[in-house]
Each structure stands twice: as C-alpha cells, then as structure tokens.
Design an enzyme around this catalytic site. Sequence first.
Site, PDB file in Angstrom:
ATOM      1  N   TYR A   7      71.101  30.608  43.777  1.00 38.22           N
ATOM      2  CA  TYR A   7      70.147  30.828  42.932  1.00 38.22           C
ATOM      3  C   TYR A   7      68.864  31.187  43.715  1.00 38.22           C
ATOM      4  O   TYR A   7      68.122  32.266  43.216  1.00 38.22           O
ATOM      5  CB  TYR A   7      69.578  29.376  42.219  1.00 38.22           C
ATOM      6  CG  TYR A   7      68.625  29.350  41.152  1.00 38.22           C
ATOM      7  CD1 TYR A   7      67.623  29.286  41.359  1.00 38.22           C
ATOM      8  CD2 TYR A   7      68.812  29.974  39.865  1.00 38.22           C
ATOM      9  CE1 TYR A   7      66.462  29.272  40.384  1.00 38.22           C
ATOM     10  CE2 TYR A   7      68.084  30.079  38.914  1.00 38.22           C
ATOM     11  CZ  TYR A   7      66.810  29.583  39.166  1.00 38.22           C
ATOM     12  OH  TYR A   7      65.552  29.585  38.120  1.00 38.22           O
ATOM     13  N   LYS A  43      66.855  34.903  43.053  1.00 38.70           N
ATOM     14  CA  LYS A  43      65.562  34.986  42.378  1.00 38.70           C
ATOM     15  C   LYS A  43      64.678  35.772  43.535  1.00 38.70           C
ATOM     16  O   LYS A  43      63.596  36.565  43.236  1.00 38.70           O
ATOM     17  CB  LYS A  43      64.959  33.594  42.023  1.00 38.70           C
ATOM     18  CG  LYS A  43      65.655  33.097  40.844  1.00 38.70           C
ATOM     19  CD  LYS A  43      65.576  33.677  39.618  1.00 38.70           C
ATOM     20  CE  LYS A  43      65.864  33.024  38.441  1.00 38.70           C
ATOM     21  NZ  LYS A  43      65.903  33.922  37.183  1.00 38.70           N
TER      22      LYS A  43
HETATM   23  N1  LIG Z   1      63.645  26.243  33.139  1.00 43.47           N
HETATM   24  C1  LIG Z   1      63.108  26.417  34.071  1.00 43.47           C
HETATM   25  O1  LIG Z   1      62.682  25.278  34.755  1.00 43.47           O
HETATM   26  C2  LIG Z   1      63.096  27.555  34.955  1.00 43.47           C
HETATM   27  C3  LIG Z   1      63.771  28.660  34.536  1.00 43.47           C
HETATM   28  N2  LIG Z   1      63.748  29.968  35.324  1.00 43.47           N
HETATM   29  C4  LIG Z   1      64.389  30.912  34.727  1.00 43.47           C
HETATM   30  O2  LIG Z   1      63.980  31.348  33.350  1.00 43.47           O
HETATM   31  C5  LIG Z   1      64.957  32.126  32.905  1.00 43.47           C
HETATM   32  C6  LIG Z   1      65.310  31.381  31.531  1.00 43.47           C
HETATM   33  O3  LIG Z   1      65.721  30.009  31.986  1.00 43.47           O
HETATM   34  P1  LIG Z   1      65.765  29.187  30.705  1.00 43.47           P
HETATM   35  O4  LIG Z   1      65.199  29.181  29.574  1.00 43.47           O
HETATM   36  O5  LIG Z   1      65.452  27.618  31.402  1.00 43.47           O
HETATM   37  O6  LIG Z   1      67.376  28.946  30.559  1.00 43.47           O
HETATM   38  P2  LIG Z   1      68.278  28.531  29.473  1.00 43.47           P
HETATM   39  O7  LIG Z   1      69.541  28.061  29.702  1.00 43.47           O
HETATM   40  O8  LIG Z   1      67.734  27.341  28.653  1.00 43.47           O
HETATM   41  O9  LIG Z   1      68.509  29.785  28.420  1.00 43.47           O
HETATM   42  C7  LIG Z   1      68.978  30.852  29.044  1.00 43.47           C
HETATM   43  C8  LIG Z   1      69.258  31.820  27.929  1.00 43.47           C
HETATM   44  O10 LIG Z   1      70.026  32.892  28.344  1.00 43.47           O
HETATM   45  C9  LIG Z   1      71.044  33.472  27.678  1.00 43.47           C
HETATM   46  N3  LIG Z   1      71.956  33.572  28.485  1.00 43.47           N
HETATM   47  C10 LIG Z   1      72.759  33.102  29.292  1.00 43.47           C
HETATM   48  N4  LIG Z   1      73.740  33.652  30.052  1.00 43.47           N
HETATM   49  C11 LIG Z   1      73.661  34.975  29.217  1.00 43.47           C
HETATM   50  C12 LIG Z   1      74.560  36.171  29.333  1.00 43.47           C
HETATM   51  N5  LIG Z   1      75.497  36.297  30.193  1.00 43.47           N
HETATM   52  N6  LIG Z   1      74.163  37.263  28.681  1.00 43.47           N
HETATM   53  C13 LIG Z   1      73.224  37.132  27.785  1.00 43.47           C
HETATM   54  N7  LIG Z   1      72.470  35.877  27.694  1.00 43.47           N
HETATM   55  C14 LIG Z   1      72.684  35.103  28.433  1.00 43.47           C
HETATM   56  C15 LIG Z   1      71.225  32.022  26.992  1.00 43.47           C
HETATM   57  O11 LIG Z   1      72.330  31.896  25.757  1.00 43.47           O
HETATM   58  P3  LIG Z   1      73.666  32.079  25.544  1.00 43.47           P
HETATM   59  O12 LIG Z   1      74.203  31.043  26.450  1.00 43.47           O
HETATM   60  O13 LIG Z   1      74.143  32.054  24.345  1.00 43.47           O
HETATM   61  O14 LIG Z   1      74.026  33.409  26.178  1.00 43.47           O
HETATM   62  C16 LIG Z   1      70.079  31.475  26.737  1.00 43.47           C
HETATM   63  O15 LIG Z   1      69.418  31.913  25.737  1.00 43.47           O
HETATM   64  C17 LIG Z   1      65.965  32.167  33.752  1.00 43.47           C
HETATM   65  O16 LIG Z   1      66.228  33.320  34.383  1.00 43.47           O
HETATM   66  C18 LIG Z   1      65.798  30.937  34.807  1.00 43.47           C
HETATM   67  O17 LIG Z   1      66.483  31.110  36.148  1.00 43.47           O
HETATM   68  C19 LIG Z   1      62.867  30.000  36.447  1.00 43.47           C
HETATM   69  C20 LIG Z   1      62.159  28.692  36.833  1.00 43.47           C
HETATM   70  C21 LIG Z   1      62.486  27.574  36.137  1.00 43.47           C
HETATM   71  C1  LIG Z   2      62.413  25.813  39.661  1.00 39.98           C
HETATM   72  C2  LIG Z   2      63.781  26.419  39.579  1.00 39.98           C
HETATM   73  O1  LIG Z   2      63.785  27.620  39.268  1.00 39.98           O
HETATM   74  C3  LIG Z   2      64.613  25.472  38.433  1.00 39.98           C
HETATM   75  O2  LIG Z   2      65.375  24.771  39.289  1.00 39.98           O
HETATM   76  C4  LIG Z   2      66.520  24.603  38.511  1.00 39.98           C
HETATM   77  O3  LIG Z   2      67.560  23.635  38.962  1.00 39.98           O
HETATM   78  C5  LIG Z   2      66.628  25.377  37.409  1.00 39.98           C
HETATM   79  O4  LIG Z   2      68.008  25.985  37.721  1.00 39.98           O
HETATM   80  C6  LIG Z   2      65.468  25.958  37.205  1.00 39.98           C
HETATM   81  O5  LIG Z   2      65.615  27.311  37.406  1.00 39.98           O
END
Ligand SMILES: NC(=O)C1=CN([C@@H]2O[C@H](COP(=O)(O)OP(=O)(O)OC[C@H]3O[C@@H](n4cnc5c(N)ncnc54)[C@H](OP(=O)(O)O)[C@@H]3O)[C@@H](O)[C@H]2O)C=CC1
Ligand SMILES: C[C@H](O)[C@@H]1OC(=O)[C@H](O)[C@@H]1O
Length: 254
Positions: free
Chosen positions: A157, A161
């Site tokens: 991961y 990133k």
């Molecule tokens: N939450 C956190 O603390 C953090 C998140 N991030 C990043 O922020 C972004 C969003 O994270 P977050 O909202 O927490 O994630 P979630 O898992 O809550 O949401 C992910 C979204 O992406 C969609 N998705 C997943 N796989 C696919 C695919 N193959 N094709 C199309 N859509 C897809 C899912 O819908 P579906 O499964 O229906 O396709 C869902 O809508 C990510 O890139 C994550 O790495 C970064 C740092 C921290």
């Molecule tokens: C801060 C990170 O991105 C955070 O760590 C995790 O385990 C989740 O995947 C979030 O992306």
Amino acid sequence: MTRFDLTGKKAIITGAGRGIGKALAVGLAEAGAQVAVVSRTESDLQEVVQAIEANGGVACPIAADVTEAGAAEKVVAQALDALGGLHILVNNAGMNIRKKAHEVSEAEWDRIMDLNLKAAFFLSQAAARTMCEQRYGRIVNIASVAGLVALRTGVAYGASKAGVIQMTRVLALEWSKFGVNVNAIAPWYFRTPLTEALLNDEAFVQEVLQRTPSGRIGDVEDLVGPTIFLSSDAAAYISGQTIAVDGGMSVYGF
Ligand SMILES: NC(=O)C1=CN([C@@H]2O[C@H](COP(=O)(O)OP(=O)(O)OC[C@H]3O[C@@H](n4cnc5c(N)ncnc54)[C@H](OP(=O)(O)O)[C@@H]3O)[C@@H](O)[C@H]2O)C=CC1
Ligand SMILES: C[C@H](O)[C@@H]1OC(=O)[C@H](O)[C@@H]1O
C-alpha cells in the site's frame, strides 16, 4: 463567479460510492461541478446521485471496475457522453490488504497496485487526451501519508501511494504546459468503511491520536475543501504537488 467555483466544470470521481469519494463527489457538486460518480456497486452510486440531485446538482452513475482492461477508456467515454465534457478527474478509488512484508503474496501486491496506481494512471491518460486538447484540466490523485512516511499499514500500500505521488509529479511535468494541472492529496486516518475495523479499536485510535498534532481523527469533510481548491481556477499555478491533509501527522518528529 469566485475562483473556487466549479460551475460549468465536468468531473469524474472514482470510488465515489462511499467513504472519501462519496464526500468528494457531493462536495464538488455543491461547488457547482457536474459529476460522474464511479464504483462497482450500482446501489451505492444511485444513493450518491440522489443525494447530489436532492441538493440541486447534476450527477450520473458509472458502474465500473476501474482495474479491468480497457475500463479507463470506457469510463472517460461514458462521462464525456453523459456530461458533455471533462475538466476534472479525481482518482480516489483505492484499497489495502494490510500484511507484514514477509506475508504479502504476489496476488495481493498486484491487487493493490492495480487499483491504487495502475488504474489511476490509465484514467489520467484517458482523461488527459480531452484535457490537453482543450488546454484545461485538473487531476487530483488521492494518495496517502503512507506514500510519504513509513506506516504499519503495509509495504504494498505504501509503495502504491508513493508511486501515485511520483506519478503526480511526472504527469505534471508533461501536461502542465497544456493547462492540465496534476496534484495529489495525502490523507492520514479518516473514518470510512476502509478503516472502520481499525478505528473501532480504541487502543488503536489512541495510538493514531498520539501521532496527530491536531488531536483528532480526520473527518471526510476535511478533504473536500482541499480537493475543490486543487480542482478549481484558484490552483491555476499549482502542479505536481502533494498536500498532506493529516492534522500535522507527517511533520511530527518528536
Ligand atoms: N480512509 C482513510 O483513512 C484513508 C484513505 N485513503 C485513500 O482514500 C481513498 C478512498 O478511501 P476510502 O474512502 O477510505 O475507501 P472505501 O473502501 O471506504 O471506499 C472505496 C471506494 O472505492 C470503490 N472501489 C473499490 N475498488 C474499486 C474498483 N476496482 N473499481 C471502482 N471502484 C472501486 C468502492 O466501491 P465498490 O467496492 O462498490 O467498487 C468505494 O466506493 C483510497 O485511495 C484510500 O487509499 C488514504 C489515506 C487514508
Ligand atoms: C493512512 C492510511 O492510508 C490508512 O491506513 C490504512 O490501513 C488504510 O488503508 C488507510 O488508507
């Protein structure tokens, strides 16, 4: 029209079915953008579209797995057809499989890289054909502080990133001359389905807070303003940058 107003702009937000992407889609629509929301689950997308339309906005659902071969071209073509143009791409869809380095399988590495990095690149490539031709575009990649500093959240991961952050810089180098600005946002922990299990553990939350100068877990709304900013004319001279939206975590030395 203020410099932060997205009226007249057409946007694609991936991973917009829930979590951060859902908040970003609603927020960009509130700022005036017409948005194409992308994820695999149609029922999630319908909910987001209904929420945006209830606010008087314009949204269209695109159910797609962005890791599938050819998906990027199809998603961009569908958005262009539905919205009549494209100005903003938010590469938000991402996932994690939290494993120690000794335990990561090739399949797990590939799944993480395919979504977090490869899909973001090919969606950017597809969107940039329109953006460079019209000499206007904004690409916002949702990275992570895991791409800036070493976290326990897994090597695959973190590497994905870090790759997003460097991809942002190189695409900015190539496309800024066409008025296509490419930037990234690096979030720390936010409460979403992706982190729900982790953040339901109070001891883990306390560990996170000890590394967070702001003293709180992020709220997805904290990401909306920076994303609107980077998507707007207010960021006309910003390209290749990564903004950590992390409560100060990434600068916490000791
Ligand atoms: N939450 C956190 O603390 C953090 C998140 N991030 C990043 O922020 C972004 C969003 O994270 P977050 O909202 O927490 O994630 P979630 O898992 O809550 O949401 C992910 C979204 O992406 C969609 N998705 C997943 N796989 C696919 C695919 N193959 N094709 C199309 N859509 C897809 C899912 O819908 P579906 O499964 O229906 O396709 C869902 O809508 C990510 O890139 C994550 O790495 C970064 C740092 C921290
Ligand atoms: C801060 C990170 O991105 C955070 O760590 C995790 O385990 C989740 O995947 C979030 O992306």
